[in-house]
Design a protein around this motif. Structure first.
Motif, PDB file in Angstrom:
ATOM      1  N   PHE A  73      12.383  81.716  19.082  1.00  0.00           N
ATOM      2  CA  PHE A  73      11.260  80.779  19.179  1.00  0.00           C
ATOM      3  C   PHE A  73       9.915  81.378  18.768  1.00  0.00           C
ATOM      4  CE2 PHE A  73      14.054  78.445  22.328  1.00  0.00           C
ATOM      5  CZ  PHE A  73      14.282  77.366  21.475  1.00  0.00           C
ATOM      6  N   PRO A  77       9.434  80.246  13.823  1.00  0.00           N
ATOM      7  CA  PRO A  77       8.256  79.394  13.634  1.00  0.00           C
ATOM      8  C   PRO A  77       7.095  80.115  12.947  1.00  0.00           C
ATOM      9  CG  PRO A  77       9.112  79.154  15.857  1.00  0.00           C
ATOM     10  CD  PRO A  77       9.820  80.322  15.245  1.00  0.00           C
ATOM     11  N   LEU A  99       9.922  72.420  10.992  1.00  0.00           N
ATOM     12  CA  LEU A  99      11.002  71.914  11.848  1.00  0.00           C
ATOM     13  C   LEU A  99      12.211  72.837  11.767  1.00  0.00           C
ATOM     14  CD1 LEU A  99      11.863  69.664  13.749  1.00  0.00           C
ATOM     15  CD2 LEU A  99      12.714  68.390  11.773  1.00  0.00           C
ATOM     16  N   CYS A 102      11.513  75.723  13.981  1.00  0.00           N
ATOM     17  CA  CYS A 102      11.295  75.475  15.416  1.00  0.00           C
ATOM     18  C   CYS A 102      12.538  75.026  16.161  1.00  0.00           C
ATOM     19  CB  CYS A 102      10.193  74.427  15.600  1.00  0.00           C
ATOM     20  SG  CYS A 102       8.554  74.983  15.084  1.00  0.00           S
ATOM     21  N   VAL A 103      13.608  74.717  15.440  1.00  0.00           N
ATOM     22  CA  VAL A 103      14.841  74.303  16.125  1.00  0.00           C
ATOM     23  C   VAL A 103      15.751  75.523  16.300  1.00  0.00           C
ATOM     24  CG1 VAL A 103      14.773  71.930  15.275  1.00  0.00           C
ATOM     25  CG2 VAL A 103      15.956  73.672  13.939  1.00  0.00           C
ATOM     26  N   THR A 130      18.966  78.528  24.160  1.00  0.00           N
ATOM     27  CA  THR A 130      17.959  77.956  23.270  1.00  0.00           C
ATOM     28  C   THR A 130      18.207  76.466  23.032  1.00  0.00           C
ATOM     29  OG1 THR A 130      19.246  78.702  21.343  1.00  0.00           O
ATOM     30  CG2 THR A 130      17.425  80.102  22.078  1.00  0.00           C
ATOM     31  N   ALA A 134      15.551  73.584  23.908  1.00  0.00           N
ATOM     32  CA  ALA A 134      15.011  72.911  22.718  1.00  0.00           C
ATOM     33  C   ALA A 134      14.209  71.642  23.007  1.00  0.00           C
ATOM     34  CB  ALA A 134      16.140  72.606  21.733  1.00  0.00           C
ATOM     35  N   THR A 138      10.881  72.955  21.282  1.00  0.00           N
ATOM     36  CA  THR A 138      10.716  72.485  19.904  1.00  0.00           C
ATOM     37  C   THR A 138       9.549  71.507  19.745  1.00  0.00           C
ATOM     38  OG1 THR A 138      13.034  72.869  19.336  1.00  0.00           O
ATOM     39  CG2 THR A 138      11.835  71.304  17.976  1.00  0.00           C
ATOM     40  N   MET A 142       6.268  72.360  17.456  1.00  0.00           N
ATOM     41  CA  MET A 142       5.926  71.465  16.354  1.00  0.00           C
ATOM     42  C   MET A 142       4.506  70.929  16.519  1.00  0.00           C
ATOM     43  SD  MET A 142       8.131  71.258  13.940  1.00  0.00           S
ATOM     44  CE  MET A 142       7.685  69.720  13.113  1.00  0.00           C
ATOM     45  N   ILE A 161      15.379  64.525  21.053  1.00  0.00           N
ATOM     46  CA  ILE A 161      16.216  65.721  21.196  1.00  0.00           C
ATOM     47  C   ILE A 161      17.144  65.586  22.401  1.00  0.00           C
ATOM     48  CG2 ILE A 161      16.199  68.207  21.634  1.00  0.00           C
ATOM     49  CD1 ILE A 161      13.603  68.368  20.066  1.00  0.00           C
TER      50      ILE A 161
END
Length: 238
Positions: A73, A77, A99, A102-103, A130, A134, A138, A142, A161
């Motif tokens: 994470f 990113p 994106l 970040c996933v 994770t 998320a 995430t 974002m 999500i």
């Protein structure tokens, strides 16, 4: 046997799916409307295989798990953001790359770790953690990184999500609890199902974005390749 073959040749099927989606876009575009369901199927399969043993590394090697989660994470990113700025990417490509960064890696991470003869147990634990984080992490990432290119609604992203990831995983865990050995027997084919589902999603995405590939294909290839290189290199150092 079929699932083992699908696992070992996963990279090949990804390339074939991308080529087919690019060459025959009209054939694969209709799959685009099913992507959320296909992702749900993959997550259900992940939940079906989850056990308390998948999280045991948290207690056996908490430092390693924490470093893995933090690296996932932070490195991806930050690498994506740096590349967006360095290449002055247009908003649509910048948001897409962010994106991607970040996933979490998902089940593909475990598959690649297995193929590379890495620490699969640690990978499974980090992936499980994770994935569960998320829905919160995430949208927050974002909003922090990508809000300058597009209006980000963290709540809507969180709910999306939860629907696509957490609920299918939870359903898989419940089914595994209820049916036990029968679920374990069914899980033998899950690697094949996961690979097939991922291949369909890739073909559909490439088909839907064929125009963007033609206009910015080299740039997209370069930034995605660099992001993965940064992820692997910095992840290895971490």
């Amino acid at each position: 046997m079929l699932s083992r073959f699908a696992n070992k040749t996963f990279a090949l099927w990804v390339i074939i799916a991308g080529i087919l989606g690019f060459v025959f876009p009209d054939v694969f575009k209709p799959i685009g409307s099913w992507i959320a369901i296909l992702l749900g199927v993959m997550m259900f399969g992940m939940g079906l295989t989850l056990t308390t043993a998948d999280f045991r590394e948290i207690f056996r090697r908490p430092k390693d798990v924490f470093v893995g989660i933090l690296a996932q994470f932070l490195i991806m990113p930050l690498a994506a953001f740096a590349l967006c700025k360095a290449f002055a990417l247009p908003p649509d490509l910048a948001v897409g790359l962010m994106l991607l960064g970040c996933v979490p890696g998902g089940t593909a991470s475990n598959l690649v770790t297995f193929l590379a003869r890495g620490d699969v147990a640690l990978s499974v634990t980090i992936t499980s953690c994770t994935t569960l984080l998320a829905p919160l992490v995430t949208p927050a990432l974002m909003y922090f990184f990508a809000n300058q290119w597009i209006a980000i609604n963290p709540t809507a992203m969180f709910l999306s999500i939860v629907q696509v990831i957490l609920l299918p995983i939870a359903a898989g865990v419940v089914v595994h609890k209820l049916f036990g050995k029968k679920a374990d027997q069914a899980s033998v084919v899950l690697p094949f199902v996961s690979v097939a589902t991922a291949v369909m999603i890739i073909a559909a995405v490439v088909a839907a974005t064929r125009g963007q590939f033609l206009s910015a294909g080299l740039t997209v290839f370069a930034v995605v390749a660099l992001q993965n290189a940064f992820g692997m290199g910095l992840g290895f150092l971490a």
